[in-house]
Scaffold this motif. Structure first.
Motif, PDB file in Angstrom:
ATOM      1  N   LEU A 591      30.018 -12.175 -30.580  1.00 10.39           N
ATOM      2  CA  LEU A 591      29.517 -13.452 -30.057  1.00 10.39           C
ATOM      3  C   LEU A 591      29.708 -13.598 -28.553  1.00 10.39           C
ATOM      4  O   LEU A 591      29.285 -14.601 -27.965  1.00 10.39           O
ATOM      5  N   GLY A 592      30.346 -12.613 -27.928  1.00 10.63           N
ATOM      6  CA  GLY A 592      30.586 -12.710 -26.487  1.00 10.63           C
ATOM      7  C   GLY A 592      31.518 -13.841 -26.131  1.00 10.63           C
ATOM      8  O   GLY A 592      31.338 -14.541 -25.125  1.00 10.63           O
ATOM      9  N   ALA A 593      32.541 -14.041 -26.945  1.00  8.17           N
ATOM     10  CA  ALA A 593      33.458 -15.166 -26.742  1.00  8.17           C
ATOM     11  C   ALA A 593      34.266 -15.013 -25.461  1.00  8.17           C
ATOM     12  O   ALA A 593      34.585 -13.901 -25.032  1.00  8.17           O
ATOM     13  N   GLU A 594      34.596 -16.147 -24.854  1.00  9.03           N
ATOM     14  CA  GLU A 594      35.420 -16.194 -23.653  1.00  9.03           C
ATOM     15  C   GLU A 594      36.768 -16.789 -24.035  1.00  9.03           C
ATOM     16  O   GLU A 594      36.908 -18.002 -24.183  1.00  9.03           O
ATOM     17  N   PRO A 595      37.799 -15.956 -24.210  1.00 10.87           N
ATOM     18  CA  PRO A 595      39.075 -16.444 -24.736  1.00 10.87           C
ATOM     19  C   PRO A 595      39.778 -17.456 -23.846  1.00 10.87           C
ATOM     20  O   PRO A 595      40.575 -18.254 -24.327  1.00 10.87           O
ATOM     21  N   ALA A 596      39.475 -17.437 -22.543  1.00  9.18           N
ATOM     22  CA  ALA A 596      40.159 -18.349 -21.626  1.00  9.18           C
ATOM     23  C   ALA A 596      39.362 -19.632 -21.380  1.00  9.18           C
ATOM     24  O   ALA A 596      39.693 -20.423 -20.497  1.00  9.18           O
ATOM     25  N   ARG A 597      38.319 -19.868 -22.161  1.00  4.52           N
ATOM     26  CA  ARG A 597      37.461 -21.035 -21.915  1.00  4.52           C
ATOM     27  C   ARG A 597      38.238 -22.346 -22.085  1.00  4.52           C
ATOM     28  O   ARG A 597      38.029 -23.298 -21.349  1.00  4.52           O
ATOM     29  N   PHE A 598      39.116 -22.386 -23.088  1.00  5.74           N
ATOM     30  CA  PHE A 598      39.891 -23.601 -23.336  1.00  5.74           C
ATOM     31  C   PHE A 598      41.359 -23.333 -23.028  1.00  5.74           C
ATOM     32  O   PHE A 598      41.974 -22.450 -23.618  1.00  5.74           O
ATOM     33  N   ALA A 599      41.884 -24.099 -22.102  1.00  3.16           N
ATOM     34  CA  ALA A 599      43.282 -23.928 -21.706  1.00  3.16           C
ATOM     35  C   ALA A 599      44.152 -24.904 -22.494  1.00  3.16           C
ATOM     36  O   ALA A 599      43.663 -25.796 -23.184  1.00  3.16           O
ATOM     37  N   GLY A 600      45.446 -24.715 -22.370  1.00  6.47           N
ATOM     38  CA  GLY A 600      46.369 -25.633 -23.026  1.00  6.47           C
ATOM     39  C   GLY A 600      47.528 -24.897 -23.666  1.00  6.47           C
ATOM     40  O   GLY A 600      47.667 -23.678 -23.561  1.00  6.47           O
ATOM     41  N   GLU A 601      48.369 -25.646 -24.342  1.00  3.35           N
ATOM     42  CA  GLU A 601      49.555 -25.082 -24.977  1.00  3.35           C
ATOM     43  C   GLU A 601      49.149 -24.146 -26.112  1.00  3.35           C
ATOM     44  O   GLU A 601      48.175 -24.382 -26.825  1.00  3.35           O
ATOM     45  N   LYS A 602      49.931 -23.070 -26.275  1.00  4.04           N
ATOM     46  CA  LYS A 602      49.659 -22.103 -27.326  1.00  4.04           C
ATOM     47  C   LYS A 602      50.770 -22.112 -28.364  1.00  4.04           C
ATOM     48  O   LYS A 602      51.830 -22.714 -28.159  1.00  4.04           O
ATOM     49  N   ARG A 603      50.513 -21.447 -29.451  1.00  2.00           N
ATOM     50  CA  ARG A 603      51.525 -21.338 -30.494  1.00  2.00           C
ATOM     51  C   ARG A 603      52.756 -20.592 -29.981  1.00  2.00           C
ATOM     52  O   ARG A 603      52.666 -19.763 -29.083  1.00  2.00           O
ATOM     53  N   ARG A 604      53.878 -20.859 -30.603  1.00  2.00           N
ATOM     54  CA  ARG A 604      55.115 -20.166 -30.254  1.00  2.00           C
ATOM     55  C   ARG A 604      55.143 -18.809 -30.933  1.00  2.00           C
ATOM     56  O   ARG A 604      54.802 -18.672 -32.103  1.00  2.00           O
ATOM     57  N   PHE A 605      55.547 -17.803 -30.187  1.00  2.00           N
ATOM     58  CA  PHE A 605      55.674 -16.458 -30.740  1.00  2.00           C
ATOM     59  C   PHE A 605      56.798 -16.447 -31.767  1.00  2.00           C
ATOM     60  O   PHE A 605      57.930 -16.822 -31.476  1.00  2.00           O
ATOM     61  N   PHE A 606      56.470 -16.047 -33.005  1.00  2.00           N
ATOM     62  CA  PHE A 606      57.497 -16.026 -34.047  1.00  2.00           C
ATOM     63  C   PHE A 606      57.126 -14.984 -35.094  1.00  2.00           C
ATOM     64  O   PHE A 606      56.011 -14.974 -35.612  1.00  2.00           O
ATOM     65  N   VAL A 607      58.066 -14.108 -35.391  1.00  2.00           N
ATOM     66  CA  VAL A 607      57.881 -13.074 -36.403  1.00  2.00           C
ATOM     67  C   VAL A 607      58.925 -13.272 -37.495  1.00  2.00           C
ATOM     68  O   VAL A 607      60.124 -13.340 -37.218  1.00  2.00           O
ATOM     69  N   ASP A 608      58.459 -13.376 -38.750  1.00  2.00           N
ATOM     70  CA  ASP A 608      59.345 -13.544 -39.899  1.00  2.00           C
ATOM     71  C   ASP A 608      59.296 -12.261 -40.725  1.00  2.00           C
ATOM     72  O   ASP A 608      58.253 -11.910 -41.291  1.00  2.00           O
ATOM     73  N   GLU A 609      60.429 -11.560 -40.786  1.00  2.00           N
ATOM     74  CA  GLU A 609      60.498 -10.330 -41.561  1.00  2.00           C
ATOM     75  C   GLU A 609      61.515 -10.455 -42.695  1.00  2.00           C
ATOM     76  O   GLU A 609      62.076  -9.457 -43.155  1.00  2.00           O
ATOM     77  N   SER A 610      61.734 -11.692 -43.147  1.00  2.00           N
ATOM     78  CA  SER A 610      62.705 -11.898 -44.224  1.00  2.00           C
ATOM     79  C   SER A 610      62.201 -11.362 -45.558  1.00  2.00           C
ATOM     80  O   SER A 610      62.989 -11.074 -46.449  1.00  2.00           O
ATOM     81  N   HIS A 611      60.872 -11.242 -45.724  1.00  2.00           N
ATOM     82  CA  HIS A 611      60.321 -10.679 -46.947  1.00  2.00           C
ATOM     83  C   HIS A 611      60.506  -9.159 -46.932  1.00  2.00           C
ATOM     84  O   HIS A 611      60.335  -8.517 -45.897  1.00  2.00           O
ATOM     85  N   PRO A 612      60.857  -8.563 -48.076  1.00  2.00           N
ATOM     86  CA  PRO A 612      61.110  -7.114 -48.076  1.00  2.00           C
ATOM     87  C   PRO A 612      59.868  -6.259 -47.836  1.00  2.00           C
ATOM     88  O   PRO A 612      59.990  -5.109 -47.434  1.00  2.00           O
ATOM     89  N   LYS A 613      58.671  -6.811 -48.052  1.00  2.00           N
ATOM     90  CA  LYS A 613      57.463  -6.000 -47.948  1.00  2.00           C
ATOM     91  C   LYS A 613      56.453  -6.518 -46.927  1.00  2.00           C
ATOM     92  O   LYS A 613      55.551  -5.786 -46.537  1.00  2.00           O
ATOM     93  N   ILE A 614      56.597  -7.770 -46.523  1.00  2.00           N
ATOM     94  CA  ILE A 614      55.572  -8.422 -45.705  1.00  2.00           C
ATOM     95  C   ILE A 614      56.135  -8.848 -44.355  1.00  2.00           C
ATOM     96  O   ILE A 614      57.276  -9.296 -44.258  1.00  2.00           O
ATOM     97  N   ARG A 615      55.306  -8.699 -43.319  1.00  2.00           N
ATOM     98  CA  ARG A 615      55.618  -9.259 -42.002  1.00  2.00           C
ATOM     99  C   ARG A 615      54.694 -10.447 -41.771  1.00  2.00           C
ATOM    100  O   ARG A 615      53.483 -10.354 -41.947  1.00  2.00           O
ATOM    101  N   TYR A 616      55.288 -11.580 -41.360  1.00  3.56           N
ATOM    102  CA  TYR A 616      54.485 -12.768 -41.059  1.00  3.56           C
ATOM    103  C   TYR A 616      54.640 -13.101 -39.580  1.00  3.56           C
ATOM    104  O   TYR A 616      55.744 -13.319 -39.090  1.00  3.56           O
ATOM    105  N   GLU A 617      53.508 -13.143 -38.874  1.00  6.61           N
ATOM    106  CA  GLU A 617      53.500 -13.456 -37.443  1.00  6.61           C
ATOM    107  C   GLU A 617      52.744 -14.766 -37.258  1.00  6.61           C
ATOM    108  O   GLU A 617      51.517 -14.785 -37.181  1.00  6.61           O
ATOM    109  N   SER A 618      53.492 -15.849 -37.185  1.00  3.52           N
ATOM    110  CA  SER A 618      52.868 -17.175 -37.199  1.00  3.52           C
ATOM    111  C   SER A 618      52.003 -17.420 -35.975  1.00  3.52           C
ATOM    112  O   SER A 618      51.086 -18.242 -36.010  1.00  3.52           O
ATOM    113  N   HIS A 619      52.262 -16.722 -34.876  1.00  3.19           N
ATOM    114  CA  HIS A 619      51.475 -16.919 -33.657  1.00  3.19           C
ATOM    115  C   HIS A 619      50.048 -16.391 -33.793  1.00  3.19           C
ATOM    116  O   HIS A 619      49.207 -16.662 -32.936  1.00  3.19           O
TER     117      HIS A 619
END
Length: 711
Positions: A591-619
């Motif tokens: 689609l030719g998207a422009e990632p910087a078109r909308f500015a503002g606060e972003k999600r917090r970087f967070f990685v949850d590896e408490s599951h024995p098989k799955i990695r969850y990256e909420s960001h």
């Protein structure tokens, strides 16, 4: 079930009453992109990517949730639809935190899968590592020694300590491979019956030969020198790149079936017209081996830097005397100065018209030269040379820096009345290189730019003559070797398309999202993790400065196995494990998207590896709800849910428990549901690279019984 007629994009289609527009379109092979839709789940309509235009409807409708009706007229690709989809993707990207690829890989001109090969090394899979490297680079042992390391400037570790020694690790793997009785020789592709002539056996030409041979074409490389290698062979001294190392890597290309004919000069032994009669395509990689003029009186008394290095490489005995002055500030100047020491000069100095900060030479090389005894005079330049008493008298002038010029560096300005004189036995001029285009005459139909470089399409490397391509320094001007190698690979992709009768478009472009433009702008959570696990960079063993300056023995000895392992473990394995399956990356490109078109606060970087098989990256989560719904609607577990409201909403295990204490039964059904890789299998960069190299599914999404057992 009643059958009705609808029209999608001008096609009359049969549909079943109760079906959605999306279902009918998919059955007819009409592509409508989706993010939150899955056939196992009820329509949700949260992402609004699948919108279509329905005649008579005042607004766009989600195709995944809109039922068909008799006579419905649908447009899936109107300007209004595409604009809406692009807007949706841009809104998603404005809140997306993540690296599609490691910043080091993005910065590498050759695009080497750096996290992948380092992870393979860390997991003691050296044979797989060299195979992965050679997907993007035919000369890892050579480039591991001479590349100025643009990749390392983007390593996130520089925020805390120092970058990973990417080049030295690449060299370690390549050296280990070359030391084996049977070094890895990439297989040639099935024969196409097509023949390609390549003019120039330097980095660009040999790289193109390597990749075209892998595609099954018959390749002959012509070069004017007695040996192949171009500037790697004749422009880089042996103390940096031993001749046997380069020869072994070129020998691998010969073993692939590439013919290399040396001593054949363009314009003397063949022309473009003669080659095009015998070959189906032609690639010009003639380099930039013409020295730039200093434009000062008496400059004929100076030796051109690249001519000087070439003569030394060819074994000529040069009497340069005891006092050598080198003019210039690039890598050629540094190489000329360090070579002069090894030829016996007692006093070697460099004149550079700017300051150390503007000096284009590799910082590592500058510091090595100074340790060996080379003196550098900054803000000084010659204005006149003259033969004097068996030597050369230089009249020089001091400089000051003014406003930035076209290069972005501050322009040197002579200081009136600051002239001074120097005596030298030899002066070496190393202020730049140009393309010797004398062999390109008017009858060749090859256009040149105003800078006398070959005029090529930057995307396809096509010249003005059909079937003739060009790349490397002859098209860009003098540049680093890894850029020329990348040009050879990219040109090979275009030449392959041309030979197969396809439209020539070149290598496909990729969308690459980065969480920070510079390492220092990385999320604080990443910096904190590095500070908690400090790991200093391994020092490259070297010959002592005084000893090495008296010979052409290699200065850098190479990592030990223990050093390589420790250094590999410093890598953070940046980049997304779900790169190949990420839907928003594909849509952003389409689609030719422009990632910087909308500015503002972003999600917090967070990685949850408490599951024995799955990695969850909420960001990376886009809140599509697919994982929550498959857990609830298909499994009936309700292990996952939304927590919080508005901007702070997030997907988490129910009641915000640790994932391993939730009702999750580790069925892994949520993994392939995620369109962005926010939920993925716990795989390493090595697993990802291995799966991609072997042509398998995305390792982070490949939920097979074997994967379940392994994880």
């Amino acid at each position: 079930m009643m059958t009705i007629k609808i029209n999608i994009d001008g096609r009359e289609l049969d549909a079943n009453e109760g079906e959605t527009i999306l279902a009918v379109a998919q059955r007819a092979g009409i592509k409508i992109p989706t993010l939150c839709h899955h056939p196992e789940l009820a329509p949700y309509g949260s992402c609004f990517i699948c919108v279509v235009e329905v005649a008579g409807a005042p607004r766009l409708l989600p195709s995944c949730a809109t039922l068909v009706s008799e006579g419905m007229v649908v447009r899936t690709d109107s300007k209004r639809v595409l604009a809406s989809r692009k807007l949706c993707i841009e809104l998603i990207l404005s809140d997306h935190v993540g690296d599609c690829r490691g910043p080091c890989q993005v910065e590498c001109p050759a695009g080497i899968d750096i996290p992948g090969f380092i992870s393979l090394l860390a997991h003691k899979s050296e044979e797989e590592a060299i195979r992965l490297i050679k997907e993007a680079l035919p000369f890892p042992a050579s480039l591991g020694r001479v590349c100025p390391r643009p990749c390392e400037t983007q390593c996130k570790r520089v925020c805390v300590d120092d970058s990973v020694s990417i080049c030295f690790l690449k060299r370690y793997i390549a050296d280990r491979d070359l030391a084996r009785p049977d070094p890895y020789v990439p297989p040639a592709g099935p024969s196409t019956g097509k023949k390609v002539a390549i003019v120039g056996a330097g980095p660009a030409g040999l790289s193109a030969a390597f990749y075209l041979r892998r595609q099954g074409h018959e390749i002959t490389v012509f070069d004017a020198h007695d040996e192949a290698g171009g500037m790697l062979r004749y422009g880089i001294p042996a103390y940096r790149l031993p001749r046997d190392v380069l020869a072994k890597e070129i020998d691998v290309i010969r073993k692939m079936g590439v013919a290399i004919e040396c001593g054949k000069r363009f314009g003397r032994d063949f022309t473009i017209d003669s080659l095009t009669k015998d070959f189906d395509a032609l690639f010009l990689a003639i380099g930039a081996q013409s020295s730039s003029a200093m434009r000062v009186e008496g400059e004929g008394a100076a030796l051109p830097g690249i001519d000087f290095l070439e003569k030394v490489a060819e074994g000529f005995e040069l009497d340069i005397g005891d006092d050598v002055v080198v003019v210039g500030g690039g890598n050629t100047a540094i190489d000329a100065a360090r070579t002069s020491l090894r030829l016996g000069a007692g006093n070697v100095s460099i004149l550079y018209r700017r300051t150390r900060e503007e000096m284009p030479a590799d910082r590592v090389e500058i510091e090595a030269a100074e340790r060996e005894g080379v003196k550098i005079s900054f803000l000084a330049a010659p204005v006149k040379m003259a033969q004097h008493g068996g030597g050369i008298e230089l009249t020089c002038i001091k400089m000051k820096l003014g406003e930035p010029d076209a290069s972005g560096r501050r322009r040197p300005i002579p200081i009136d009345g600051s002239e001074f004189k120097l005596e030298a036995s030899t002066v070496i001029a190393a202020i730049g290189q140009g393309v010797d285009a004398d062999c390109i005459d008017e009858t060749s139909e090859i256009k040149l730019t105003k800078w006398k470089t070959l005029d090529v399409n930057p995307d396809t490397f096509e010249t003005s003559r059909a079937g003739v391509f060009a790349g490397g320094d002859c098209a860009t001007g003098a540049d680093i070797a890894v850029t020329a190698i990348a040009a050879g690979r990219k040109a090979a992709a275009s030449i392959d398309e041309y030979l197969r009768g396809e439209k020539v478009v070149g290598e496909p472009k990729a969308y690459l999202h980065l969480m920070a433009e510079k390492p220092e702008d990385s999320p604080e959570e990443i910096k904190r993790l590095m500070r908690e696990r400090p790991a200093g960079r391994e020092a490259m063993p070297e010959l002592p400065a005084k000893k090495r300056a008296k010979s052409f023995d290699e200065v850098e000895i190479g990592f030990t196995a223990e050093q390589a392992r420790k250094e590999a473990e410093r890598c953070l394995s940046c980049g997304c494990r779900s790169y190949d399956s990420c839907a928003i990356r594909t849509l952003a490109l389409d689609l030719g998207a422009e990632p910087a078109r909308f500015a503002g606060e972003k999600r917090r970087f967070f990685v949850d590896e408490s599951h024995p098989k799955i990695r969850y990256e909420s960001h990376k989560c886009i809140m599509c709800g697919s994982c929550i719904r498959v857990c609830s609607e298909v499994k009936g577990l309700d292990a996952l849910g939304f927590v919080g409201r508005g901007f702070f909403a997030a997907m988490k295990p129910a009641m915000e428990r640790p994932w391993d204490l939730s009702s999750c039964d580790a069925c892994l059904k949520c993994v392939p549901m995620c369109p962005t890789g926010a939920i993925s299998l716990k795989v390493t960069a090595a697993d990802e690279a291995r799966a991609r190299f072997e042509g398998k599914k995305d390792a982070s999404k490949d939920v097979t019984d074997e994967t379940k057992e392994r994880t």
